[in-house]
Design a protein around this motif. Structure first.
Motif, PDB file in Angstrom:
ATOM      1  N   VAL A  24     -17.087 -36.596  16.867  1.00 29.77           N
ATOM      2  CA  VAL A  24     -16.543 -38.042  17.049  1.00 29.77           C
ATOM      3  C   VAL A  24     -16.342 -39.035  15.854  1.00 29.77           C
ATOM      4  CG1 VAL A  24     -16.797 -40.103  18.467  1.00 29.77           C
ATOM      5  CG2 VAL A  24     -17.140 -37.919  19.274  1.00 29.77           C
ATOM      6  N   LYS A  25     -17.610 -39.185  14.944  1.00 26.37           N
ATOM      7  CA  LYS A  25     -17.275 -39.906  13.600  1.00 26.37           C
ATOM      8  C   LYS A  25     -16.394 -39.554  12.854  1.00 26.37           C
ATOM      9  CE  LYS A  25     -22.081 -42.064  14.123  1.00 26.37           C
ATOM     10  NZ  LYS A  25     -23.389 -42.062  13.712  1.00 26.37           N
ATOM     11  N   VAL A  26     -16.357 -38.159  12.675  1.00 25.87           N
ATOM     12  CA  VAL A  26     -15.066 -37.684  11.908  1.00 25.87           C
ATOM     13  C   VAL A  26     -13.771 -38.154  12.462  1.00 25.87           C
ATOM     14  CG1 VAL A  26     -14.170 -35.530  10.970  1.00 25.87           C
ATOM     15  CG2 VAL A  26     -16.462 -35.781  11.240  1.00 25.87           C
ATOM     16  N   ILE A  27     -13.575 -37.959  13.626  1.00 28.96           N
ATOM     17  CA  ILE A  27     -12.496 -38.452  14.240  1.00 28.96           C
ATOM     18  C   ILE A  27     -12.068 -39.968  14.034  1.00 28.96           C
ATOM     19  CG2 ILE A  27     -11.076 -38.819  16.391  1.00 28.96           C
ATOM     20  CD1 ILE A  27     -12.361 -36.261  17.607  1.00 28.96           C
ATOM     21  N   ASN A  28     -12.871 -40.688  14.226  1.00 33.90           N
ATOM     22  CA  ASN A  28     -12.871 -42.075  13.685  1.00 33.90           C
ATOM     23  C   ASN A  28     -12.703 -42.423  12.195  1.00 33.90           C
ATOM     24  OD1 ASN A  28     -13.187 -42.545  16.733  1.00 33.90           O
ATOM     25  ND2 ASN A  28     -15.436 -43.200  16.428  1.00 33.90           N
ATOM     26  N   VAL A  33     -16.004 -41.440   2.268  1.00 37.91           N
ATOM     27  CA  VAL A  33     -17.719 -41.379   2.499  1.00 37.91           C
ATOM     28  C   VAL A  33     -18.106 -42.162   3.698  1.00 37.91           C
ATOM     29  CG1 VAL A  33     -19.702 -42.004   1.460  1.00 37.91           C
ATOM     30  CG2 VAL A  33     -17.910 -41.208   0.112  1.00 37.91           C
ATOM     31  N   ALA A  34     -18.666 -41.556   4.610  1.00 36.67           N
ATOM     32  CA  ALA A  34     -18.950 -42.144   6.064  1.00 36.67           C
ATOM     33  C   ALA A  34     -20.407 -41.478   6.570  1.00 36.67           C
ATOM     34  CB  ALA A  34     -17.812 -42.190   6.885  1.00 36.67           C
ATOM     35  N   ASP A  35     -20.813 -42.324   7.624  1.00 32.78           N
ATOM     36  CA  ASP A  35     -21.930 -41.798   8.287  1.00 32.78           C
ATOM     37  C   ASP A  35     -21.326 -40.868   9.407  1.00 32.78           C
ATOM     38  OD1 ASP A  35     -23.947 -41.623  10.306  1.00 32.78           O
ATOM     39  OD2 ASP A  35     -23.648 -43.459  10.989  1.00 32.78           O
ATOM     40  N   ILE A  36     -21.525 -39.692   9.118  1.00 29.78           N
ATOM     41  CA  ILE A  36     -20.966 -38.588   9.944  1.00 29.78           C
ATOM     42  C   ILE A  36     -21.779 -37.728  10.530  1.00 29.78           C
ATOM     43  CG2 ILE A  36     -18.219 -38.430   9.218  1.00 29.78           C
ATOM     44  CD1 ILE A  36     -19.219 -35.899   7.716  1.00 29.78           C
TER      45      ILE A  36
END
Ligand code: ATP
Ligand code: MG
Length: 569
Positions: free
Chosen positions: A302-306, A380-383
């Motif tokens: 879900v975090k990847v999608i966002n 770069v993200a919290d995934i």
């Protein structure tokens, strides 16, 4: 109601297609019959439960100031085109055409419909706030309809929509719904937990899901044992973990034959797993997405999608990997062009040093890779997915995980639909502004399934009184014995007269058969009258949930005693 007349065909065998207990019991107890995948006939007992849940929902919605209305199920494509969702809703939407070849869908939800309705008639700040709701069948052509009423393709939903002048107003409307939902699920007799939920592109803390705690739940939640933080794992934010500083070494390519998993690689190279990085490859409408997290972490889809801003992702096929210049089992971020292939790297990976990762070449890995020096991601993200042992994002305390069934969700939409569809009003100064919206759903039919998942034993369902199909079952144990049968009939009439929802099992069956069915259907109280109890001048009351039995004198006020027992359950 008389059992001899009741349309509740029971089954002896557990139907093979039913995987979860609520589905099995509803089929066995004659609550449900399938029409097509994910679509069911609700038989009379189920319908009574559904109406009770609906009434609790209705009472609490009305008490919170929302107004009930009913919108059409069939919705014209135009409004969905206007909001931009006709194209993105995808295969989950049931679509149809009329005789003039105009396109429609069966409503999976009603944001477009309600926005279109309200914009036509609400023009002034004086008409706001407004909250309207309906209880209706919804249609979603789910990829995997399963678990009976838990994930249907046609299901009953209460959906409410609030319209406010500003965000402060939305906060008030949202809180009213949150509190109403808390009362609804409490009144239904369920053990539940509101958790922070993913709110997609909108972000922030704009949504909560109400989760009924049950092992069969499809959702995973995390909660803190020290503070009151609770979230869907999809949503839980994570701190970046800083690896201890190290001097960067030169990259080295090493052979890792037959090492397909990160555990194999670490064992083969004798590396701690927190020195490694693993990859997950998704396909999306924007093409391939390569995601990298630390070897002992998992990717949060879900975090990847966002992060990337896509609608959905699925596992990528090998051919896509080949095109991007990599190979399954040996994927790594080094040498992948972040302009051509979307590379999403977890924030924690960016703080690691001298990492081991795939070399994008069959049978090889790289050692001593350093982020920044050796690769640059697209994002770069919290995934990563929160794990047991991760600190609570709020207080740093201990977190635990549990499974839950999402029975309701409250959601701040802000101006997403009102801007796209020009639902505006004139404020005190005559200035045109978009309405600020919220939407609020309760899965009525899923709530029924969740209640059974949480309340059952080896013999059958155990209904919380508030949503039980009936409250009391009267069993004359020997229908050949006239005196006791007459007494049972009299008690049945008295209970009904007292406003207690009562059934009498007047079938000419053995007591064992009647008792088994009583337990299967899960009436909260069972009253037994037979020659023996009559001779003693008593009736027997058994509590389904606890098995507790009481003998009540027939010359006493047993109606009040039964009413008190029900009130305590
Ligand atoms: P899920 O994540 O389980 O697919 P959702 O988030 O898409 O659900 P919403 O759009 O929030 O669902 O719908 C509101 C409520 O409707 C949900 O909280 C749930 O209780 C219920 N619901 C959604 N989809 C289904 C379904 N396929 N079958 C039964 N109930 C459903
Ligand atoms: Mg939801």
């Amino acid at each position: 109601m008389r059992v001899s007349k009741m349309f509740a065909p029971t089954l002896r065998e557990v139907p093979a297609e039913a995987e979860v207990v609520s589905h099995q019991l509803m089929l066995r107890a004659g609550f449900l019959r399938k029409s097509a995948g994910g679509m069911y006939n609700y038989l009379p007992l189920a319908w009574r439960v559904l109406k009770k849940i609906e009434n609790i929902v209705r009472e609490e919605m009305d008490a919170s100031g929302a107004q009930e209305l009913l919108m059409p199920i069939v919705q014209p494509a135009e409004i969905w085109q206007e909001s931009g969702r006709w194209g993105v809703y995808g295969e989950e939407m049931f679509r149809l055409k009329d005789r003039h070849n105009r396109e429609f869908c069966l409503g999976p939800t009603h944001e477009e419909m309600v926005t279109n309705l309200i914009r036509g008639d609400v023009r002034s700040y004086r008409q706001l706030p407004l909250n309207v709701y309906q209880i209706q069948n919804k249609f979603r052509d789910e990829r995997r309809p399963r678990f009976g009423l838990m994930r249907g393709r046609e299901f009953i939903m209460k959906d409410a929509y609030s319209f406010d002048r500003d965000e402060a107003g939305l906060d008030v409307s949202y809180k009213l719904m949150y509190d109403a939902y808390t009362r609804i699920f409490t009144r239904c007799g369920l053990t539940f937990r509101p958790v922070e939920a993913d709110s997609g592109a909108i972000g922030g803390s704009g949504s909560h899901e109400f989760m009924v705690i049950a092992d069969s739940g499809e959702a995973e939640i995390v909660y803190c044992n020290e503070c009151n933080y609770a979230a869907n794992v999809e949503k839980a934010e994570l701190h970046v973990i800083e690896a201890p500083a190290e001097e960067a070494k030169a990259v080295e390519e090493v052979k890792t034959p037959d090492c397909k998993t990160i555990a194999d690689v670490c064992a083969y190279l004798q590396l701690p797993v927190d020195k490694s990085v693993k990859a997950v490859a998704f396909n999306s409408e924007k093409g391939l997405i390569l995601c990298f997290v630390r070897g002992d972490h998992e990717v949060n889809e879900v975090k990847v999608i966002n992060t990337v801003g896509v609608n959905e992702v699925e596992m990528a096929e090998e051919s896509l990997l080949t095109e991007a210049g990599t190979v399954g089992g040996y994927m790594g971020p080094v040498g992948i062009d972040p302009e051509k292939t979307i590379v999403v790297v977890d924030s924690t990976v960016m703080k690691m040093h001298n990492i081991c990762c795939g070399a994008n070449k069959e049978g090889y890995h790289l050692l001593n890779v350093n982020p920044g020096r050796d690769f640059t991601p697209t994002y770069v993200a919290d995934i990563r997915l929160i794990q047991e042992g991760d600190p609570c994002p709020h207080c740093g305390g201990n977190v635990s995980k549990a499974r839950g069934i999402e029975v309701g969700q409250v959601f701040k939409l802000f101006t997403k639909y009102s801007e796209a569809m020009h639902a505006t009003f004139l404020d005190e100064n005559g200035k045109e502004k978009p309405m600020v919206m919220g939407c609020y759903g309760v899965g009525v039919s899923r709530t029924m399934a969740a209640a059974i998942e949480q309340n059952n034993d080896k013999d059958g369902m155990i209904w919380p009184v508030a949503i039980a199909p009936y409250e009391v079952l009267v069993v004359p144990v020997n229908t050949k014995d006239e005196a006791s049968t007459q007494k049972a009939e009299a008690i049945y009439e008295e209970l009904k007269k007292a406003g207690i929802e009562t059934v009498i099992d007047d079938r000419n069956e053995r007591p064992g058969v009647k008792f088994k069915d009583a337990d299967l259907i899960g009436y909260p109280l069972r009253v037994v009258v037979g020659p023996k109890t009559l001779a003693e001048g008593k009736l027997e009351v058994k509590v389904r949930r606890t098995g507790e039995v009481q003998m009540l004198p027939l010359d006493g006020d047993y109606i009040t005693a039964i009413r008190e027992l029900l009130a305590k359950l």
